[in-house]
Structures are given as C-alpha cells and as structure tokens.
Write a protein that holds these residues in place. Structure first.
Motif, short mmCIF file in Angstrom:
data_model
loop_
_atom_site.label_atom_id
_atom_site.label_comp_id
_atom_site.label_asym_id
_atom_site.label_seq_id
_atom_site.Cartn_x
_atom_site.Cartn_y
_atom_site.Cartn_z
N GLN A 130 0.83 -1.20 0.00
CA GLN A 130 0.00 0.00 0.00
C GLN A 130 0.87 1.26 0.00
O GLN A 130 0.59 2.23 -0.73
CB GLN A 130 -0.93 0.00 1.22
N ILE A 131 1.94 1.26 0.80
CA ILE A 131 2.82 2.42 0.86
C ILE A 131 3.54 2.62 -0.46
O ILE A 131 3.64 3.74 -0.99
CB ILE A 131 3.84 2.27 2.01
N MET A 132 4.04 1.52 -1.03
CA MET A 132 4.76 1.61 -2.30
C MET A 132 3.84 2.09 -3.41
O MET A 132 4.23 2.90 -4.25
CB MET A 132 5.36 0.25 -2.66
N ASN A 133 2.62 1.61 -3.42
CA ASN A 133 1.67 2.04 -4.44
C ASN A 133 1.39 3.53 -4.31
O ASN A 133 1.27 4.25 -5.32
CB ASN A 133 0.37 1.25 -4.32
N PHE A 134 1.29 4.01 -3.07
CA PHE A 134 1.02 5.43 -2.84
C PHE A 134 2.18 6.30 -3.31
O PHE A 134 1.98 7.26 -4.06
CB PHE A 134 0.76 5.67 -1.35
N ILE A 135 3.41 5.96 -2.88
CA ILE A 135 4.55 6.82 -3.22
C ILE A 135 4.90 6.75 -4.70
O ILE A 135 5.38 7.73 -5.28
CB ILE A 135 5.78 6.51 -2.35
N PHE A 136 4.63 5.62 -5.34
CA PHE A 136 4.92 5.52 -6.77
C PHE A 136 3.96 6.36 -7.59
O PHE A 136 4.29 6.78 -8.70
CB PHE A 136 4.87 4.05 -7.23
N ASN A 137 2.78 6.58 -7.07
CA ASN A 137 1.79 7.39 -7.79
C ASN A 137 1.87 8.87 -7.42
O ASN A 137 1.35 9.71 -8.15
CB ASN A 137 0.38 6.87 -7.50
N LYS A 138 2.51 9.19 -6.30
CA LYS A 138 2.52 10.56 -5.82
C LYS A 138 3.85 11.29 -5.99
O LYS A 138 3.88 12.52 -6.02
CB LYS A 138 2.13 10.59 -4.33
N PHE A 139 4.95 10.55 -6.11
CA PHE A 139 6.27 11.19 -6.10
C PHE A 139 7.11 10.77 -7.31
O PHE A 139 6.86 9.72 -7.92
CB PHE A 139 7.02 10.84 -4.81
N ASN A 140 8.11 11.58 -7.61
CA ASN A 140 9.02 11.24 -8.70
C ASN A 140 10.11 10.28 -8.21
O ASN A 140 10.19 9.97 -7.02
CB ASN A 140 9.65 12.50 -9.30
N LYS A 141 10.96 9.83 -9.12
CA LYS A 141 11.95 8.81 -8.80
C LYS A 141 12.93 9.26 -7.72
O LYS A 141 13.32 8.48 -6.86
CB LYS A 141 12.72 8.42 -10.06
N LYS A 142 13.31 10.54 -7.76
CA LYS A 142 14.27 11.06 -6.79
C LYS A 142 13.69 11.01 -5.38
O LYS A 142 14.37 10.58 -4.43
CB LYS A 142 14.66 12.49 -7.15
N ILE A 143 12.44 11.45 -5.23
CA ILE A 143 11.79 11.45 -3.92
C ILE A 143 11.59 10.02 -3.43
O ILE A 143 11.75 9.73 -2.23
CB ILE A 143 10.45 12.20 -3.97
N ILE A 144 11.24 9.13 -4.35
CA ILE A 144 11.04 7.72 -3.98
C ILE A 144 12.33 7.13 -3.41
O ILE A 144 12.32 6.44 -2.40
CB ILE A 144 10.55 6.90 -5.19
#
Length: 226
Positions: A130-144
């Motif tokens: 759930q966390i990975m799905n959220f950050i992959f949809n909300k942030f760019n590669k650098k932030i991830i």
C-alpha cells in the motif's frame, strides 16, 4: 501469466522457512544463513511482481481480499481458537484472559506464536504494498529513492539503538521490507544485466563470510534484527 522461475523461487523460499524452524535445535549454525535469505526473498519476489495502480481504493480492496480476509480467517482458526482452548484446558479461562487473547490477536506481530508465528509477514507485506503504491503514484523517482533510503536508515536505527521497540502488526518491520521490496521492483529493469548477476553473487558471498566470521550474526525480520 505464470512465471516458472518465480514459482521455483517461491518453492525454495517455503522450503527454507520450514528448514529454518526444523534445524534450529540440531543445526543452529545453519539458521543465520537461511534467515539471511528466506523472508527477504519473498519481499523481493513481491516487489518484482508489483504493478502500481493509480486507483488507490481499488488497489486496497483487491489486496485486502487477497491478504486481509485470509489473514483474519486463519488467525481465528490457528491462533484465537487454540489459545482459548488452551485456557479452557488449563482451567484458566477468565474474562480477563479472554480479553488478553483478543488483545494479542489484534496486536499480532510478535504476540503471535505457534502456527500463527509467521503471520507478521502478511500484515507487513500488505502495508508495504500500500505504501509503495502510494509513493509511486505521488512522487518522482528522486523522492522515492529518498523515502526508501530513509526507511532503511530508520530500520537500522530501530535494530541497533531501539531493539526492543516494535509496533502492532510488526509495522516497524515495514521500514526494512520496503527497501527490499523496492530492490525487487527495480530488478525488472536490470534482470538481464550481467553486472547485476555479478553484484548479486558478490553480495551473497560477502554476506555469507560476514556470518561465517561472526561479524553479521543474524537477519531476523520478525524481531527487527538486521
């Protein structure tokens, strides 16, 4: 779509989990090598198969039915009922002990024993997805990458400086499972690279040597020892 080598890896992981529990008494020196591999392997496989979904609600519901319903069902069958039965058999069942069983079942994680001892993996994997799905949809590669690195740092801070600290459902372990999950996801982009193969072999040898010489004694995700 069936990916044969993924199924083979799952089979190896399951065998290692069984061996890790069977060999602990007679061959304790084998356990650190098994624990270095088996649970991280499952998170890597899950990361490799991960596909971000921008529909958060749909993704949550899909994963809840895949993990949450079986988790609650088997928790009731393999932990709650046996725990109550044990209290009744020992003539120790009181309202307080009944509530205590409910509390342990609800908190989960390190409170679960017996057949349910590995159930921490389900709640940690579900939360990681759930966390990975959220950050992959909300942030760019650098932030991830920053988030993943931050989680790794938190995991080791927990392990080294606060080893007795843990959260319900073993949520503190997500700090380690998320970076491992991320490695599995990134593996797809480089899986045919000879460099990745060489690095994997090198790290495997290094990890084995660290254990053999007693420098790296254990990697036990459930208890947050890294």
């Amino acid at each position: 779509m069936v990916i044969n080598w993924i199924n083979v890896l799952k089979g190896i992981g399951i065998i290692l989990v069984v061996l890790g529990h069977l060999l602990v008494k007679d061959y304790p020196y084998v356990k650190p090598y098994i624990y270095m591999v088996h649970m991280p392997l499952f998170f890597i496989i899950s990361g490799y198969l991960f596909k971000p979904d921008s529909n958060f609600r749909s993704y949550f519901i899909k994963k809840f039915f895949a993990f949450g319903i079986p988790y609650l069902s088997f928790l009731f069958i393999l932990f709650f009922i046996p725990s109550i039965f044990l209290e009744v058999r020992n003539v120790q069942l009181t309202f307080k002990s009944f509530l205590n069983v409910i509390l342990h079942a609800g908190i989960g994680g390190r409170y679960l024993g017996g057949f349910a001892t590995v159930f921490w993996f389900i709640t940690v994997l579900f939360t990681t997805q759930q966390i990975m799905n959220f950050i992959f949809n909300k942030f760019n590669k650098k932030i991830i990458l920053i988030i993943v690195a931050g989680c790794l740092i938190l995991a080791y801070l927990n392990s080294v400086f606060f080893p007795k600290f843990w959260l319900p459902l073993n949520m503190n372990v997500v700090a380690m499972s998320l970076p491992i999950f991320f490695i599995g996801y990134k593996f797809k982009a480089y899986e045919n690279s000879p460099f990745l193969v060489h690095i994997s072999i090198l790290l495997s040898i290094l990890g084995s040597l660290l254990i053999a010489f007693g420098i790296d004694k254990f990697f036990y995700m459930k208890l947050g020892f890294y």
